[in-house]
Design an enzyme around this catalytic site. Structure first.
Site, short mmCIF file in Angstrom:
data_model
loop_
_atom_site.label_atom_id
_atom_site.label_comp_id
_atom_site.label_asym_id
_atom_site.label_seq_id
_atom_site.Cartn_x
_atom_site.Cartn_y
_atom_site.Cartn_z
N SER A 199 66.93 -36.09 -6.55
CA SER A 199 67.92 -36.37 -5.51
C SER A 199 67.24 -37.14 -4.39
O SER A 199 66.02 -37.07 -4.24
CB SER A 199 68.47 -35.04 -4.96
OG SER A 199 69.28 -35.27 -3.83
N TYR A 208 67.18 -26.64 -1.97
CA TYR A 208 67.52 -27.78 -2.85
C TYR A 208 66.47 -28.88 -2.73
O TYR A 208 66.00 -29.45 -3.73
CB TYR A 208 68.90 -28.29 -2.44
CG TYR A 208 69.56 -29.25 -3.40
CD1 TYR A 208 70.25 -28.78 -4.52
CD2 TYR A 208 69.53 -30.62 -3.16
CE1 TYR A 208 70.88 -29.66 -5.37
CE2 TYR A 208 70.17 -31.50 -4.02
CZ TYR A 208 70.85 -31.02 -5.12
OH TYR A 208 71.48 -31.89 -5.97
#
Lengths: 81, 244
Positions: free
Chosen positions: B142, B155
């Site tokens: 990401s 995350y």
């Protein structure tokens, strides 16, 4: 699974090493993996080949202690007996 | 050249980016295992779409966070009839909160779903790939991780961890014909981003729009192809310029 004898394991190891670029004429029981330019990835793959052939799993600790081709063969025979 | 019968396993492929990746790999000739945890209808719809387009796929249920990666790989190889020579670690969850408020459980769930299973599957799939002297591993990271995103420390840690893991394992196995890369999507239109303030977020994206799952899948398709055989250890950003 193949039977674990010193002769069989030596044959397997001697046949596997050229796959890693080792010159066949350099392969002896006394040769060190360092001299043969066999590194940790090669040893991990050799362990896989042995496990597939004989059902003997060599762990990271075992492989770390191996210095020579003969050490590897002896370790497999010892663990398999 | 990709061996005959080569199978691709895409984790978390019942919807969103994973589903698009499964379809793209199937279109490129891979047999595809469409892994899902809890959405069999979604996974079957992906399989149906692949089959209608002339490809081969099967839905495979497994919760990758439970740790039994060897069993999953074995099941995939049995059901698809070929060795897993492409692995796309896509499964992921988000449990957002600022660090001050983030529980141990939410930390553990995100690391245990987004990072640890990717390592276990990679380690176990590498055996067959090294034997075949061919493999393609793509980790879906990401833009969050390499850069900050307040409220996502768990995350970000998992995704940055994937990128670090990608580089190191790439270096370990490169000479066996196995490549390991990451794709870092930006703000992509999926269920995971559906509740976010799209209009506000796109203002800071140079492309001024959300990306699509298909745009991410195209990057994965390339990295899994024969053409990408010399590309390894890298992270390909698909983010409309967010990280530029």
């Amino acid at each position: 699974m193949a039977t674990i004898t010193e002769e069989n394991v030596q044959k397997t190891v001697f046949e596997a090493l050229p796959q890693f670029g080792v010159d066949e004429s350099q392969i002896t029981r006394e040769a060190t993996f360092e001299d043969l330019d066999v590194d940790s990835l090669d040893l991990a793959e050799l362990s896989q080949i042995i496990e597939d052939e004989y059902g003997v799993a060599l762990k990271g600790d075992d492989v770390g202690k191996i210095k020579t081709v003969g050490d590897a063969i002896d370790l497999v025979v010892q663990k398999g007996s | 050249m990709r061996p005959d019968n080569a199978t691709a396993l895409v984790t978390g492929a019942s919807k969103g980016i994973g589903a698009a990746i499964a379809r793209a790999l199937a279109a490129d000739g891979w047999k595809v295992a469409v892994n899902y945890r809890s959405d069999p209808e979604g996974a079957e719809a992906v399989v149906k779409a692949i089959e209608e387009a002339g490809g081969t796929a099967k839905a495979i249920q497994a919760d990758v966070s439970n740790g039994d990666s060897k069993a999953l790989l074995k099941q995939v190889e049995e059901e698809l009839g070929g060795p897993v020579l492409a692995l796309v670690n896509n499964a992921g969850v988000a449990r957002d909160n600022i660090a001050l408020q983030l529980s141990d459980e939410d930390w553990d769930v995100v690391i245990g779903t987004n990072l640890s299973p990717a390592f276990r599957l990679t380690r176990d799939a590498l055996r067959g790939m090294i034997k075949a002297r061919y493999g393609r591993i793509v980790n879906i990271a990401s833009v969050v991780g390499p850069r900050a995103n307040a409220g996502q420390s768990n995350y970000a840690a998992a995704k940055a961890g994937l990128i670090g893991m990608t580089k190191t394992i790439a270096a370990e196995v490169a000479r066996r014909g196995v490549t390991v890369n990451a794709v870092a999507p930006g703000f992509i239109a999926t269920d995971m981003t559906a509740d976010l303030a799209t209009d506000e977020i796109v203002k800071v994206i140079p492309a001024r729009r959300q990306g699509t799952p298909e745009e991410v899948a195209a990057a994965v398709r390339f990295l899994a192809s024969d053409d990408a055989g010399y590309v390894t250890g890298t992270t390909l950003y698909v983010d409309g310029g967010m990280s530029a």
